[in-house]
Enzyme design. Sequence first.
Site, mmCIF file in Angstrom:
data_model
loop_
_atom_site.group_PDB
_atom_site.id
_atom_site.type_symbol
_atom_site.label_atom_id
_atom_site.label_comp_id
_atom_site.label_asym_id
_atom_site.label_seq_id
_atom_site.Cartn_x
_atom_site.Cartn_y
_atom_site.Cartn_z
ATOM 1 N N MET A 30 44.242 33.289 44.503
ATOM 2 C CA MET A 30 42.783 33.321 44.706
ATOM 3 C C MET A 30 42.076 33.193 43.350
ATOM 4 S SD MET A 30 42.063 35.729 47.950
ATOM 5 C CE MET A 30 42.252 37.298 47.142
ATOM 6 N N ALA A 32 41.101 33.714 39.194
ATOM 7 C CA ALA A 32 40.955 34.780 38.193
ATOM 8 C C ALA A 32 42.361 35.143 37.701
ATOM 9 C CB ALA A 32 40.207 35.988 38.763
ATOM 10 N N HIS A 37 50.243 35.972 37.719
ATOM 11 C CA HIS A 37 50.229 34.676 38.411
ATOM 12 C C HIS A 37 51.101 33.665 37.655
ATOM 13 C CE1 HIS A 37 46.083 36.159 39.748
ATOM 14 N NE2 HIS A 37 46.673 35.906 40.893
ATOM 15 N N GLN A 153 52.287 41.864 52.131
ATOM 16 C CA GLN A 153 51.896 40.461 52.305
ATOM 17 C C GLN A 153 53.136 39.555 52.345
ATOM 18 O OE1 GLN A 153 48.390 38.468 50.387
ATOM 19 N NE2 GLN A 153 49.927 37.845 48.896
ATOM 20 N N SER A 185 46.126 42.609 38.010
ATOM 21 C CA SER A 185 45.404 42.219 39.219
ATOM 22 C C SER A 185 44.091 41.566 38.805
ATOM 23 C CB SER A 185 45.114 43.470 40.059
ATOM 24 O OG SER A 185 44.114 43.197 41.014
ATOM 25 N N SER A 186 43.665 40.573 39.570
ATOM 26 C CA SER A 186 42.379 39.930 39.281
ATOM 27 C C SER A 186 41.258 40.961 39.337
ATOM 28 C CB SER A 186 42.101 38.822 40.294
ATOM 29 O OG SER A 186 43.169 37.906 40.310
ATOM 30 N N ARG A 187 41.406 41.946 40.232
ATOM 31 C CA ARG A 187 40.344 42.947 40.397
ATOM 32 C C ARG A 187 40.222 43.871 39.186
ATOM 33 N NH1 ARG A 187 42.133 42.398 45.823
ATOM 34 N NH2 ARG A 187 40.414 41.954 47.258
HETATM 35 P P1 AMP Z 1 46.115 36.719 44.377
HETATM 36 O O1 AMP Z 1 45.435 35.725 43.489
HETATM 37 O O2 AMP Z 1 45.752 38.125 44.077
HETATM 38 O O3 AMP Z 1 46.016 36.364 45.828
HETATM 39 O O4 AMP Z 1 47.653 36.625 44.010
HETATM 40 C C1 AMP Z 1 48.363 35.424 44.087
HETATM 41 C C2 AMP Z 1 49.821 35.721 43.963
HETATM 42 O O5 AMP Z 1 50.081 36.372 42.729
HETATM 43 C C3 AMP Z 1 50.316 36.670 45.070
HETATM 44 O O6 AMP Z 1 51.598 36.251 45.497
HETATM 45 C C4 AMP Z 1 50.366 37.992 44.343
HETATM 46 O O7 AMP Z 1 51.283 38.908 44.914
HETATM 47 C C5 AMP Z 1 50.817 37.553 42.971
HETATM 48 N N1 AMP Z 1 50.493 38.584 41.976
HETATM 49 C C6 AMP Z 1 49.329 39.258 41.859
HETATM 50 N N2 AMP Z 1 49.424 40.186 40.876
HETATM 51 C C7 AMP Z 1 50.675 40.092 40.372
HETATM 52 C C8 AMP Z 1 51.387 40.785 39.352
HETATM 53 N N3 AMP Z 1 50.833 41.768 38.658
HETATM 54 N N4 AMP Z 1 52.668 40.420 39.089
HETATM 55 C C9 AMP Z 1 53.257 39.406 39.799
HETATM 56 N N5 AMP Z 1 52.632 38.723 40.783
HETATM 57 C C10 AMP Z 1 51.367 39.053 41.070
#
Ligand code: AMP
Length: 281
Positions: A30, A32, A37, A153, A185-187
């Site tokens: 998503m 950010a 990622h 997820q 985390s993006s958040r």
């Molecule tokens: P998102 O952009 O949050 O939807 O995340 C996209 C992908 O990146 C998803 O498969 C997440 O589980 C993975 N992801 C998010 N944070 C991390 C992290 N800290 N370490 C590894 N993978 C991550």
Amino acid sequence: MKILETIDSVRTFIKKNRDDKSIIGFVPTMGALHEGHLSLINTGKKTCDIVVASIFVNPLQFNDVNDLMLYPRTPEKDIEMLEKAGCDMVFMPSTEEMYPEKPELIYPLGNIEMKLEGRFRPGHFQGVANVVDRLFQIVEPDKAYFGIKDYQQVLIIMKMCEVTNSRVEIVPCPTLREFDGLAMSSRNARLTTEQRAGAGIIYQTLAQVPEMIRTMDIPTLKDWVENRINNTPFMQLEYFEIADPETLDPIVAVSPEKKMGLFIAVFCGKVRLIDNLFFIS
Ligand code: AMP
């Protein structure tokens, strides 16, 4: 790196780049973007000939309109990071491109849909299943990479693949963390300096549980976690659960050699953060 915004252009790109032997890896996001990622892109690059990412803030998976509105968006920086990481193509569709019509959310995802995150985010996993299914149909990857930071997820996507007879191989990848243990985390970008300073407590608390569980029963341990989080400024526990990693059913008593998952969701101010940790008793 190609930057594509339409489904047709992605299909043309994939057709052009796929020969009989090439393996296509896919990392849906998503945006950010952060190092977590990029670690998925790097893992994909080790076994795939082509690695493709997507950036799409999927409205269907947000059960809170404010969370959707305030979700960080940094497209220029994301493109730069993906380019540097050696990503071959990024798909950045508009909402109209992805959803010309309101989709039906009808995936039979089984028991795990309503557990943990599902209890607090109604409809969330139907939204996730729908967007990932749709993206898989557009990109038609051989392998897709997902972080176990969002462990439930991963289970949901595996189930979605089972019920849709998808041939995509789902590759779970480890969680990348900041210096103090906070899961990337993006958040996290939405946290104030003071909130960020305290947020390390989430992982630091989880990391103590495998030791604490030797001397405490589970209800006492849960109280200990709740007090530790809630006594930290800005933090409010939403849930902490000790569960079976396969079924996500709560574990009520510890038995020897049992694989256990710790799952937590915490509000840090208005920002909701999740994390997990696995261990064997
Ligand atoms: P998102 O952009 O949050 O939807 O995340 C996209 C992908 O990146 C998803 O498969 C997440 O589980 C993975 N992801 C998010 N944070 C991390 C992290 N800290 N370490 C590894 N993978 C991550």
